[in-house]
Scaffold this motif. Structure first.
Motif, PDB file in Angstrom:
ATOM      1  N   PRO A  99       0.812  -1.215   0.000  1.00  0.00           N
ATOM      2  CA  PRO A  99       0.000   0.000   0.000  1.00  0.00           C
ATOM      3  C   PRO A  99       0.852   1.274   0.000  1.00  0.00           C
ATOM      4  O   PRO A  99       1.970   1.295   0.511  1.00  0.00           O
ATOM      5  N   TRP A 100       0.272   2.313  -0.573  1.00  0.00           N
ATOM      6  CA  TRP A 100       0.948   3.608  -0.602  1.00  0.00           C
ATOM      7  C   TRP A 100       1.102   4.135   0.810  1.00  0.00           C
ATOM      8  O   TRP A 100       0.159   4.089   1.619  1.00  0.00           O
ATOM      9  N   ALA A 101       2.275   4.640   1.129  1.00  0.00           N
ATOM     10  CA  ALA A 101       2.525   5.182   2.469  1.00  0.00           C
ATOM     11  C   ALA A 101       1.740   6.486   2.669  1.00  0.00           C
ATOM     12  O   ALA A 101       1.601   7.287   1.736  1.00  0.00           O
ATOM     13  N   PRO A 102       1.213   6.724   3.861  1.00  0.00           N
ATOM     14  CA  PRO A 102       0.463   7.958   4.124  1.00  0.00           C
ATOM     15  C   PRO A 102       1.344   9.194   3.929  1.00  0.00           C
ATOM     16  O   PRO A 102       2.486   9.231   4.385  1.00  0.00           O
ATOM     17  N   ILE A 103       0.810  10.174   3.232  1.00  0.00           N
ATOM     18  CA  ILE A 103       1.536  11.427   3.011  1.00  0.00           C
ATOM     19  C   ILE A 103       0.552  12.599   3.120  1.00  0.00           C
ATOM     20  O   ILE A 103      -0.663  12.408   3.125  1.00  0.00           O
ATOM     21  N   ASN A 104       1.093  13.793   3.162  1.00  0.00           N
ATOM     22  CA  ASN A 104       0.286  15.010   3.146  1.00  0.00           C
ATOM     23  C   ASN A 104       0.244  15.532   1.713  1.00  0.00           C
ATOM     24  O   ASN A 104       1.200  16.156   1.244  1.00  0.00           O
ATOM     25  N   LEU A 105      -0.833  15.277   1.010  1.00  0.00           N
ATOM     26  CA  LEU A 105      -0.942  15.671  -0.395  1.00  0.00           C
ATOM     27  C   LEU A 105      -0.767  17.170  -0.602  1.00  0.00           C
ATOM     28  O   LEU A 105      -0.335  17.616  -1.670  1.00  0.00           O
ATOM     29  N   ASP A 106      -1.105  17.956   0.409  1.00  0.00           N
ATOM     30  CA  ASP A 106      -1.082  19.416   0.259  1.00  0.00           C
ATOM     31  C   ASP A 106       0.292  19.947  -0.118  1.00  0.00           C
ATOM     32  O   ASP A 106       0.398  21.016  -0.729  1.00  0.00           O
ATOM     33  N   THR A 107       1.354  19.226   0.232  1.00  0.00           N
ATOM     34  CA  THR A 107       2.695  19.767  -0.020  1.00  0.00           C
ATOM     35  C   THR A 107       3.047  19.788  -1.506  1.00  0.00           C
ATOM     36  O   THR A 107       3.882  20.578  -1.933  1.00  0.00           O
ATOM     37  N   GLN A 108       2.431  18.926  -2.312  1.00  0.00           N
ATOM     38  CA  GLN A 108       2.700  18.928  -3.749  1.00  0.00           C
ATOM     39  C   GLN A 108       1.453  19.222  -4.591  1.00  0.00           C
ATOM     40  O   GLN A 108       1.569  19.584  -5.758  1.00  0.00           O
ATOM     41  N   ILE A 109       0.266  19.046  -4.011  1.00  0.00           N
ATOM     42  CA  ILE A 109      -0.989  19.352  -4.719  1.00  0.00           C
ATOM     43  C   ILE A 109      -1.790  20.265  -3.797  1.00  0.00           C
ATOM     44  O   ILE A 109      -2.690  19.817  -3.070  1.00  0.00           O
ATOM     45  N   PRO A 110      -1.464  21.544  -3.757  1.00  0.00           N
ATOM     46  CA  PRO A 110      -2.001  22.437  -2.720  1.00  0.00           C
ATOM     47  C   PRO A 110      -3.505  22.694  -2.789  1.00  0.00           C
ATOM     48  O   PRO A 110      -4.122  22.982  -1.763  1.00  0.00           O
ATOM     49  N   LYS A 111      -4.107  22.599  -3.970  1.00  0.00           N
ATOM     50  CA  LYS A 111      -5.532  22.910  -4.088  1.00  0.00           C
ATOM     51  C   LYS A 111      -6.376  21.668  -3.825  1.00  0.00           C
ATOM     52  O   LYS A 111      -6.215  20.642  -4.476  1.00  0.00           O
ATOM     53  N   LYS A 112      -7.293  21.788  -2.869  1.00  0.00           N
ATOM     54  CA  LYS A 112      -8.165  20.660  -2.530  1.00  0.00           C
ATOM     55  C   LYS A 112      -9.036  20.257  -3.721  1.00  0.00           C
ATOM     56  O   LYS A 112      -9.347  19.070  -3.904  1.00  0.00           O
ATOM     57  N   GLY A 113      -9.422  21.232  -4.524  1.00  0.00           N
ATOM     58  CA  GLY A 113     -10.232  20.929  -5.700  1.00  0.00           C
ATOM     59  C   GLY A 113      -9.487  20.044  -6.679  1.00  0.00           C
ATOM     60  O   GLY A 113     -10.076  19.141  -7.282  1.00  0.00           O
ATOM     61  N   ASP A 114      -8.192  20.298  -6.855  1.00  0.00           N
ATOM     62  CA  ASP A 114      -7.379  19.442  -7.722  1.00  0.00           C
ATOM     63  C   ASP A 114      -7.309  18.028  -7.170  1.00  0.00           C
ATOM     64  O   ASP A 114      -7.410  17.052  -7.911  1.00  0.00           O
TER      65      ASP A 114
END
Length: 402
Positions: free
Chosen positions: A55-70
């Motif tokens: 499984p993919w390791a948990p990460i904070n998506l905001d650091t590379q994909i900052p917009k929640k809509g994206d």
């Protein structure tokens, strides 16, 4: 045997200047290097039992994909790839550099995209109950699926999202074709830069292995590893692959372009070659790999090999026979640590080769059979091998820059 395809490097030297990794072992180069040296493996034997996934390791998506809509409009495989692409751009020191990103080429290796399981399940349930009037299927597909879905998500959506989120807006190509797509992404990008048709490119792929539809698909072919995790070389004649979630992207560019902007390389991408054995008779994969080996260029008597060997048969046994003919090379199978990431497996091998060369060491073996051995001297060359579970063979030569 079909004709071998080569990147045919011309006079331009090509450097790997950026690496982005987001896999089951974590994100970033330091996290991966630590995990590899600790022989850490992240495996889930329960969630999709009897099938096994990494499984993919948990990460904070905001650091590379900052917009929640994206983030919301992407499915998991796109989020994984867009995130890894951002890490590669950051690693190369060009994230946010609009002048370079506007002319940066991109070649993505992608699968067919993810299905909407809720829609599929609803259609099948209604069909089973007899609640399906004429035109029922078309009506459900038109009304229930999002505009970005055509039975499954379009494969070029990953490249589109990388362009939107990170501003990579030069030429864009998406290759399909499972493991072979990853080989050709690297081969063609290298050839273009070496020939002076391009200065800099982003290449790579991503996969979400935690998908019931994908597991069912490969179960039909008898490819899945089941019940208990076993390292690749220990799986035997009844082996298979454990799907892995992960993204691997690289920035490659001409030496002149890199030096002009003051970029430091991880390694040199010297050559990429590809073939597609017919696989009608035993030994054809072994023969194809020997043919590719002879076309890589000048190789030392001893060195290292990073292979995306899947564990599926008979391809893995035939690749093992090839490796046995080159005993001077220390082998590492990425499938043991990362699972099988399909289109991403070859870019992942390239990334780990460049990382190892830049650190002056090959990460330790993670294999109980003895096929993988320690390498005490710093590698100067690493051969990356990609043998498809069903079709396609490829190799790359990655070299240290001193």
């Amino acid at each position: 045997m079909t004709e071998t395809k080569s990147s045919n490097p011309a006079s331009a030297e090509v450097w790997i200047t950026g690496i982005g990794l987001a896999t089951s072992l974590g994100e970033g180069l330091d996290a991966h290097w630590d995990a590899l040296n600790q022989r850490r493996i992240n495996v889930d034997e329960k969630s999709f039992a009897p099938h096994i996934v990494h499984p993919w390791a948990p990460i904070n998506l905001d650091t590379q994909i900052p917009k929640k809509g994206d983030q919301r409009q992407m499915e998991a495989w796109q989020r994984i790839g867009t995130y890894a692409a951002g890490l590669a751009l950051e690693s190369a020191g060009i994230k946010g550099n609009k002048e370079i990103l506007a002319r940066m080429d991109m070649i993505v290796a992608a699968g067919g995209g993810e299905r909407d399981l809720a829609v599929d399940s609803n259609i099948l349930n209604l069909e089973a109950k007899g609640n399906s009037a004429p035109g029922f299927l078309n009506e459900r597909l038109m009304n229930d699926l999002r505009p970005t879905l055509f039975l499954a998500q379009l494969s070029n959506l990953l490249a589109g999202n990388i362009a939107i989120v990170h501003g990579v807006t030069g030429s864009s190509r998406t290759f399909m074709g499972e493991e072979a797509a990853g080989v050709d992404a690297a081969r063609i990008a290298l050839a273009r830069i070496a020939a002076g048709q391009s200065d800099i490119a982003l290449i790579g792929g991503s996969q979400n292995g935690e998908r019931k539809d994908l597991l069912v698909l490969y179960e039909f072919g008898g490819f899945n590893l089941k019940d208990k995790f076993v390292p690749v070389w220990a799986r035997g004649k009844n082996g298979g692959f454990a799907l892995g979630s992960g993204g691997a992207f690289l920035v490659i560019e001409s030496r002149a372009h890199a030096e002009a902007r003051g970029a430091k390389p991880y390694a040199r991408l010297t050559n990429v070659v590809a073939d597609m054995a017919r696989r009608r008779h035993p030994g054809e994969v072994t023969s194809a790999l020997e043919g590719l080996w002879s076309k890589l260029g000048k190789l030392a008597d001893k060195g290292a090999i990073i292979t995306g060997a899947t564990g599926a048969e008979p391809a893995t046994s035939e690749e093992s026979a090839f490796l046995g003919a080159h005993p001077g090379f220390a082998v590492r199978a990425t499938g043991t640590m990362f699972g099988h990431t399909m289109e991403t497996q070859f870019p992942l091998g390239l990334a780990l080769a460049a990382l190892s060369l830049s650190r002056g060491a090959l990460f330790p073996p993670n294999d109980p059979t003895g096929l993988e051995v320690e390498m005490s001297t710093p590698p100067t060359q690493i051969v990356v091998i990609g043998t498809g579970h069903w079709r396609g063979e490829g190799m790359a030569l990655v070299e240290a820059i001193r």
